[in-house]
Design a protein around this motif. Structure first.
Motif, PDB file in Angstrom:
ATOM      1  N   ASP A 804       0.810  -1.324  -0.010  1.00 56.06           N
ATOM      2  CA  ASP A 804      -0.054  -0.020   0.015  1.00 56.06           C
ATOM      3  C   ASP A 804       0.927   1.180  -0.012  1.00 56.06           C
ATOM      4  O   ASP A 804       0.140   2.279   0.078  1.00 56.06           O
ATOM      5  N   SER A 805       2.269   1.181   0.076  1.00 59.72           N
ATOM      6  CA  SER A 805       3.014   2.355   0.101  1.00 59.72           C
ATOM      7  C   SER A 805       2.917   3.092  -1.109  1.00 59.72           C
ATOM      8  O   SER A 805       3.558   4.288  -0.997  1.00 59.72           O
ATOM      9  N   ASN A 806       2.648   2.840  -2.302  1.00 64.60           N
ATOM     10  CA  ASN A 806       2.741   3.704  -3.557  1.00 64.60           C
ATOM     11  C   ASN A 806       1.866   4.794  -3.417  1.00 64.60           C
ATOM     12  O   ASN A 806       1.996   5.919  -4.094  1.00 64.60           O
ATOM     13  N   GLY A 807       0.789   4.881  -2.488  1.00 64.10           N
ATOM     14  CA  GLY A 807       0.093   6.023  -2.091  1.00 64.10           C
ATOM     15  C   GLY A 807       0.888   7.041  -1.759  1.00 64.10           C
ATOM     16  O   GLY A 807       0.133   8.371  -1.816  1.00 64.10           O
ATOM     17  N   PHE A 808       1.786   6.789  -0.916  1.00 66.86           N
ATOM     18  CA  PHE A 808       2.444   8.200  -0.571  1.00 66.86           C
ATOM     19  C   PHE A 808       4.300   8.017  -0.651  1.00 66.86           C
ATOM     20  O   PHE A 808       4.544   9.337  -0.562  1.00 66.86           O
ATOM     21  N   ILE A 809       4.597   7.065  -0.946  1.00 64.72           N
ATOM     22  CA  ILE A 809       6.253   7.000  -1.028  1.00 64.72           C
ATOM     23  C   ILE A 809       6.558   8.097  -1.983  1.00 64.72           C
ATOM     24  O   ILE A 809       7.680   8.839  -2.020  1.00 64.72           O
ATOM     25  N   LEU A 813       9.387  10.662  -1.764  1.00 62.62           N
ATOM     26  CA  LEU A 813      10.475  10.742  -2.186  1.00 62.62           C
ATOM     27  C   LEU A 813      10.646  12.397  -2.854  1.00 62.62           C
ATOM     28  O   LEU A 813      11.877  12.867  -2.917  1.00 62.62           O
ATOM     29  N   GLU A 814       9.486  12.780  -3.474  1.00 63.90           N
ATOM     30  CA  GLU A 814       9.555  14.331  -4.010  1.00 63.90           C
ATOM     31  C   GLU A 814       9.925  15.309  -2.726  1.00 63.90           C
ATOM     32  O   GLU A 814      10.818  16.263  -3.245  1.00 63.90           O
ATOM     33  N   LEU A 815       9.408  15.048  -1.615  1.00 66.39           N
ATOM     34  CA  LEU A 815       9.724  16.176  -0.556  1.00 66.39           C
ATOM     35  C   LEU A 815      11.035  15.839   0.355  1.00 66.39           C
ATOM     36  O   LEU A 815      11.406  16.801   0.888  1.00 66.39           O
ATOM     37  N   PRO A 822      12.243   2.674   0.426  1.00 64.42           N
ATOM     38  CA  PRO A 822      12.873   1.768   1.448  1.00 64.42           C
ATOM     39  C   PRO A 822      12.688   0.189   1.030  1.00 64.42           C
ATOM     40  O   PRO A 822      13.339  -0.722   1.485  1.00 64.42           O
ATOM     41  N   PHE A 823      11.681   0.065   0.026  1.00 66.54           N
ATOM     42  CA  PHE A 823      11.584  -1.169  -0.348  1.00 66.54           C
ATOM     43  C   PHE A 823      12.422  -1.580  -1.470  1.00 66.54           C
ATOM     44  O   PHE A 823      12.296  -2.564  -2.254  1.00 66.54           O
ATOM     45  N   GLN A 824      13.098  -0.549  -2.377  1.00 65.50           N
ATOM     46  CA  GLN A 824      13.992  -0.806  -3.341  1.00 65.50           C
ATOM     47  C   GLN A 824      15.381  -0.443  -2.735  1.00 65.50           C
ATOM     48  O   GLN A 824      16.358  -1.609  -3.292  1.00 65.50           O
TER      49      GLN A 824
END
Length: 933
Positions: A804-809, A813-815, A822-824
C-alpha cells in the motif's frame, strides 16, 4: 561570507598556470575538470576560468555573488585580455565569452549556456572590422540577442523564431547561412523589438551581460527540467553546478571554420570508430539543436584535413589520460582547432561492455578499472527486449517499414503514439507502453521521455538532445526522421511519400538500431547474455573477496535461467509458488479445508518432490535454500464470488456452497500478514512441515541415486517468520528428525543445513540466542545460517505496508522525506541497523554462521554495497537481476581496494611530511647550537 578568488575561481588555458593536481570534480564540475586536464596535457583550449560549485549554493541563498567574486571575475578577464591581445567591450578588437554550466555529473542539455557575450551595437562593428567579416559579426550578435533573451530574461524562444522565419521568408532563404549582412542587421532589430514587446531590456554593458549570464547559469541548477532529470537519474548529493567562462572561438567565420560534437568510439555499439557530426560555418548550438543537418565527422578530413588530424591526435591523448571513451566538443576557427569540452561519453549498455573489454585488450586500463566503466543500468539495458532475428525477417517487419530516420539509440519499442510529455506520463501511469513523437525534443520533455518506451523525432542528428538522453537511459530512439511530418497540434504523424497518417493511440514499433519505423506490432525478445558481458562478469567474479550472488528461484526453468546468468546457487525457493498451477491448486485447497486428508498431503509431497529435484539438477551441487511454507493460507482459497456448486463439490463440500462459504469466512483474518503464517503454520500444523522436509530430502536422494557421477546436492532448509527461540527450536527439531529419518531409510549421507529467515524485528534482537542453539543429542549448532528477508523486515520495522506504500512514497521522495524507496534500497539507519546488529550478534556466538540477504534489496547495487560492508556471505535476487548484482559485487571490491590504497598512500605522505618536519627541526636546533657556541 569571505570568499577568496584562489579558492572559488580556477583559471585554465593561455598563460594560466597549468594545474599539477586536478581540482575535485565536485568543486569545478565535469566540464571544468575536462578543461583543466586538456590545458595540463597540452591540448589547445580557449583561455577561461571556472566559478566553482559552492558559489551555486551562495547564489541560491543570496540571489547574487559576493563582491570579491565579481572582482575575481574582472581580474581573470584582464588576464585573458592579455593572453588574447583583445579587450572585453572594445570597439576595435573585442573579446567575447561563452558562459556554460558544468556539474560534477553530466546532465546534457538540462542547464543553460549563453554564447557571444560582450557584443552590443558598438562592439559588433568592432568585431566586423577586426575579422574583416561583417556577416559573421552580425550573425554572432543575433545569436546573443536570442540566447540572452531566452536564457537570462525568460523570453520565449518562439518569439525570436517567428521573427527569424519571417526574415528568411522575405529573403527567400532556406537556411540561416543564406542570410546576408542586411538581413542579419534587420533580424537584430527585430529581436530588439521582441525585448520591447516583452517589457525587457538588452544590456549594452558587456560586464552587465556577463554577470547576468553567470547568475542565469547558476540559477538553471534548480529549473524544473534540471530537477526532473536529477530525480529520474537518481543524481543526489551534488553541491550544484559550476559556471565556466571561456573565450569565444568562432566556427561561423566562413568555410574554413566549423564546429562539431564527437565520440571517440561509437556510443551505440562500442565500435572503435570516431562517431559524431560537424557543421561548416556554424556555432556549437547549431549541431545539437537540429537547426541544420550536420555532416558525419569522418568527412571533416576532406574539407579541414589539418584540423582533423590534430583532432584525432587530441582525442587519443584524452582517451589515454582518462582511460575511457571520450565525448568532445570542438571548434575550428580559420583552420585552427580548439577543444571546448571533454568528458567520459554516455553510452548504451552494449557499447559500455564492449568499450570496457576493448580498453583492457588495448592496454589502456586494467580489468578492475574496466569494471568501473560499466554501470549496473548498462547491464539492465541488455536485459531489455529487442526484435528477434526471426521478427526482423518477417513480412510484418520488412513490409511494415513505413519511414526511416537516424538510429539515435538502439533497442526495440512497441507502443501507442503520444505527442506530449504529459500524455506519455499519464499513459505510463495507466500501465501502457507509449512511443513519444516530437518534432524535436527539448530539455523540458525529459519527464515524458523517461515515461516512454521509445522516442521518435522528425528533426535532429545523432548527437541531438533526443539521441543523447535516450542513449543514456538505454531507450530506443529514432531521430531526424525526415520521412515524416509531425503535427503536435493535430496529434498526427504523416508519412510524406505515402500520405499514410498515424494518430494518437495508434500502435507502432520502432527500431533504434536501424532508425526504422514500422506500422505493425513486432514481437520482441530478451537478448542473449553471453559474449562480452560474460567476460566482464567473469572479471567481477574474480575480484578478491567478492560477495557471492545467488538467485531466488521456485522452479526448474527459473533455476536454469539463474544458473545461465551466473548464479552460484539458490538463496531462496518460495515453496508456495509451486502450489498455484491449475492442476495443483485444488489439491492444496482440499488439504487446507480438510487437514486430516493424508491423500492430499501425499499428492502435494509428490509434486514438491519433483520440483525440488529440478532445482537440484539445475544447481548441480550448489546450495539450494528452500523456505518452508510462509504465506497465510487464505491466499490459496477461492474468493466468495468464485464459489459455486461445482467448486464446492471439487473441494470436498458436496454441493453445500453455504457450508464452504462459512468455512472460508471462519478462516478470515483481520491482518493476515501478521496472522497464521510462516513458522506459526508449521507449529500449528506440524504434518505440513514434516511433509515438506520429506519431499526435500527424498528429492535430494533421488538426485544422488540417479546421477551418481555428479552426486552433488546441498539443501538448506529455511524456517520463516520466527520471532522467538522457542519457535525456531520447535521447527528445527522437527526438520532434523524428519531429515535424519529419510537419510537412514535411503541409506545415503545427504548433507543438509537448517537455518532461518530473519524478517521479524524481535528475531533480529535475539539473534545471538538463536545462533547459540545446539542439539542436545550431538552438541552441534542447530542453526547454521541467517538469511535476511528484508522485504518483511522493512515492512515491520518501518510500519509500512509494501503493498500500500505507493500511495505516499512517491510524495515522500519528492519532498525529500525519504532519500530512496525503502522497499528498493535498504534503509541503512533503521532496517540496515537491524541487519547489522543481528549479524554481529550471530557472528559473536557462532563465527561460522552463514549470513545473507534474500529480499528484493539483494539485487539493488546501493544495498549490495551496504551488505558487503557488513561482511555478509552472499545476496540472493531474481534470476534476471543476477548479472547486475554480480557486476555490483565486483565493483564494490575494486572500490574498497582503491580506497585502501588511497588511504595507505595518504598515510605514507603524512609519514614523509612528519619526517621532513622533524628533520627540519633538527637542522634548526643544530644551527642554533652552532650559533650559541
Amino acid at each position: 561570507m569571505t570568499v577568496y578568488n584562489s579558492k572559488y575561481i580556477y583559471p585554465f588555458g593561455g598563460s594560466a598556470p597549468k594545474p599539477t593536481v586536478d581540482p575535485s570534480k565536485q568543486i569545478v564540475g565535469g566540464k571544468g575538470l575536462g578543461l583543466q586536464v586538456m590545458s595540463k596535457i597540452g591540448v589547445d583550449v580557449p583561455p577561461g576560468f571556472t566559478l566553482t560549485t559552492p558559489l551555486c549554493q551562495v547564489y541560491a541563498k543570496e540571489n547574487d555573488l559576493p563582491a570579491e567574486v565579481w572582482k575575481g571575475v574582472r581580474e581573470n578577464v584582464r588576464r585573458i585580455e592579455i593572453d588574447m591581445e583583445k579587450e572585453f567591450g572594445s570597439s576595435e578588437n573585442p573579446l567575447l565569452f561563452s558562459c556554460r554550466s558544468g556539474a560534477a555529473m553530466s546532465m546534457p542539455g538540462m542547464m543553460d549556456t549563453v554564447l557571444n557575450i560582450g557584443l552590443n551595437d558598438m562592439t559588433v562593428e568592432g568585431l566586423a572590422k577586426a575579422t574583416g567579416n561583417e556577416r559573421f559579426a552580425w550573425d554572432s550578435y543575433r545569436r546573443l540577442l536570442d540566447m540572452f533573451g531566452e536564457v537570462v530574461l525568460g523570453i520565449p524562444h518562439e518569439d525570436f523564431e517567428k521573427r527569424f522565419d519571417k526574415v528568411k521568408e522575405d529573403a527567400n532563404a532556406k537556411n540561416d547561412v543564406d542570410l546576408g549582412v542586411d538581413q542579419l542587421k534587420k533580424l537584430c532589430d527585430e529581436y530588439k523589438q521582441v525585448y520591447v514587446e516583452q517589457g525587457k531590456e538588452f544590456p549594452m554593458d558587456p560586464y552587465e551581460q556577463l554577470y547576468a549570464c553567470v547568475k542565469a547559469v547558476f540559477g538553471s541548477w534548480m529549473t524544473p527540467r534540471a530537477v526532473k532529470y536529477r530525480e529520474i537519474n537518481n543524481i543526489k548529493n551534488l553541491i550544484g553546478t559550476a559556471t565556466n567562462i571561456q573565450t569565444m572561438v568562432f566556427g561561423n567565420m566562413g568555410n574554413d571554420s566549423g564546429t562539431g560534437v564527437a565520440f571517440s568510439r561509437n556510443p551505440s555499439t562500442g565500435e572503435k570508430v570516431m562517431y559524431g557530426e560537424y557543421l561548416i560555418n556554424a556555432q556549437g548550438e547549431d549541431v545539437v539543436a537540429g537547426i541544420r543537418t550536420p555532416q558525419p565527422i569522418s568527412q571533416m578530413k576532406e574539407v579541414l584535413p589539418e584540423a582533423y588530424a590534430k583532432f584525432l591526435e587530441n582525442v587519443e591523448k584524452l582517451e589515454v589520460y582518462f582511460k575511457d571513451m571520450q565525448d568532445v566538443e570542438f571548434t575550428v576557427e580559420k583552420g585552427k582547432l580548439w577543444m571546448l569540452q571533454c568528458r567520459n561519453g554516455k553510452r548504451t549498455g552494449v557499447a559500455a561492455i564492449k568499450i570496457a573489454i576493448d580498453l583492457v585488450n588495448e592496454g589502456k586500463c586494467t580489468k578492475s578499472e574496466a569494471l568501473l566503466k560499466v554501470e549496473p543500468r548498462h547491464v539492465e539495458q541488455l536485459l531489455h527486449p529487442a526484435f528477434s532475428p526471426e521478427a526482423l525477417k518477417s513480412d510484418a517487419y520488412t513490409k511494415g517499414v513505413c519511414a526511416k530516420g537516424l538510429p539515435g539509440s538502439p533497442g526495440a519499442a512497441v507502443g501507442k503514439l503520444v505527442f506530449t510529455p504529459k500524455q506519455a506520463e499519464e499513459e505510463k501511469a495507466k500501465g501502457a507502453s507509449v512511443i513519444l513523437v516530437r518534432e524535436t525534443t527539448s530539455p523540458e520533455d525529459v519527464g515524458g521521455m523517461w515515461a516512454a518506451a521509445g522516442i521518435l523525432t522528425a528533426r535532429g542528428g545523432m548527437t541531438s538532445h533526443a539521441a543523447v538522453v535516450a542513449r543514456g537511459w538505454g531507450k530506443p530512439c529514432v531521430c531526424g526522421c525526415s520521412d515524416i511530418v509531425v503535427s503536435e497540434v493535430d496529434e498526427t504523424v504523416t508519412v510524406k511519400e505515402t500520405n499514410e497518417v498515424f494518430r494518437a493511440g495508434d500502435v507502432i514499433s520502432i527500431n533504434g538500431a536501424t532508425g526504422e519505423v514500422i506500422r505493425n506490432v513486432i514481437e520482441v525478445k530478451t537478448p542473449d547474455l553471453r559474449g562480452d558481458l560474460g567476460i566482464l562478469l567473469q572479471w567481477a567474479d574474480e575480484e578478491d573477496g567478492v560477495m557471492k550472488v545467488l538467485a531466488n528461484a521456485d522452479s526448474g526453468p527459473d533455476a536454469t535461467q539463474a544458473a545461465s546468468n551466473g548464479a552460484q546457487g539458490i538463496g531462496l525457493c518460495r515453496t508456495e509458488h509451486m502450489f498455484f498451477a491449475p492442476e495443483r491448486l485444488p489439491v492444496v485447497r482440499r488439504w487446507i479445508f480438510h487437514t486430516e486428508c493424508l491423500d492430499d498431503l501425499d499428492h502435494i509431497k509428490h509434486f514438491q518432490r519433483s520440483d525440488f529435484k529440478d532445482l537440484f539438477v539445475a544447481m548441480n551441487g550448489m546450495h539450494v535454500t528452500i523456505r518452508l511454507l510462509d504465506p497465510p493460507l487464505h491466499e490459496f482459497l477461492p474468493r466468495p464470488e468464485q464459489v459455486h456448486e461445482k467448486v464446492a463439490e471439487e473441494l470436498g463440500f458436496g454441493k453445500d456452497v453455504k457450508s464452504m462459504l462459512a468455512r472460508i469466512d471462519s478462516m478470515h483474518e483481520e491482518n493476515p500478514m501478521l496472522g497464521l503464517r510462516g513458522c506459526r503454520l508449521g507449529i500449528v500444523k506440524p504434518d505440513f512441515t514434516k511433509m515438506q522436509v520429506e519431499a526435500i530430502m527424498l528429492a535430494a536422494a533421488d538426485f544422488m541415486e540417479e546421477c551418481p557421477e555428479k552426486a552433488k546436492v546441498h539443501p538448506r532448509i529455511m524456517i520463516p517468520l520466527i520471532g522467538s527461540i522457542s519457535e525456531y527450536k520447535n521447527q528445527a527439531l522437527i526438520i532434523k528428525s524428519e531429515a535424519e529419518r529419510v537419510k537412514a531409510e535411503r541409506g545415503l549421507d545427504i548433507p543438509y543445513e537448517i537455518g532461518t529467515m530473519i524478517e521479524v524485528p524481535r528475531a533480529a534482537l535475539v539473534s545471538d540466542k538463536i545462533a547459540a542453539l545446539v542439539d542436545d543429542e550431538d552438541g552441534k549448532p542447530l542453526c547454521t545460517f541467517f538469511s535476511y528477508g528484508t522485504n518483511d523486515l522493512t515492512q515491520m520495522t518501518m510500519g509500512i505496508s509494501r503493498d500500500d506504500s505507493n500511495g505516499f512514497i512517491p510524495r515522500y521522495l519528492e519532498l525529500g522525506i525519504f532519500e530512496d524507496d525503502p522497499f528498493q534500497t535498504i534503509d541503512e539507519e533503521g532496517v540496515g541497523y537491524m541487519v547489522k546488529h543481528s549479524a554481529s550478534l550471530g557472528k559473536t556466538v557462532n563465527p561460522n554462521i552463514s549470513l545473507s540477504v534474500c529480499g528484493e534489496h539483494g539485487g539493488d547495487p546501493k544495498s549490495i554495497e551496504f551488505f558487503d560492508s557488513l561482511g555478509l556471505n552472499y545476496v540472493s535476487c531474481s534470476p534476471y537481476r543476477v548479472p547486475v548484482a554480480r557486476l555490483a559485487a565486483g565493483q564494490i571490491r575494486v572500490k574498497r581496494r582503491m580506497e585502501a590504497a588511497a588511504k595507505a598512500e595518504a598515510s605514507q605522505h603524512r609519514g614523509v611530511a612528519e619526517k621532513a618536519r622533524e628533520a627540519g627541526l633538527a637542522v634548526v636546533h643544530k644551527v642554533a647550537e652552532m650559533m650559541h657556541q
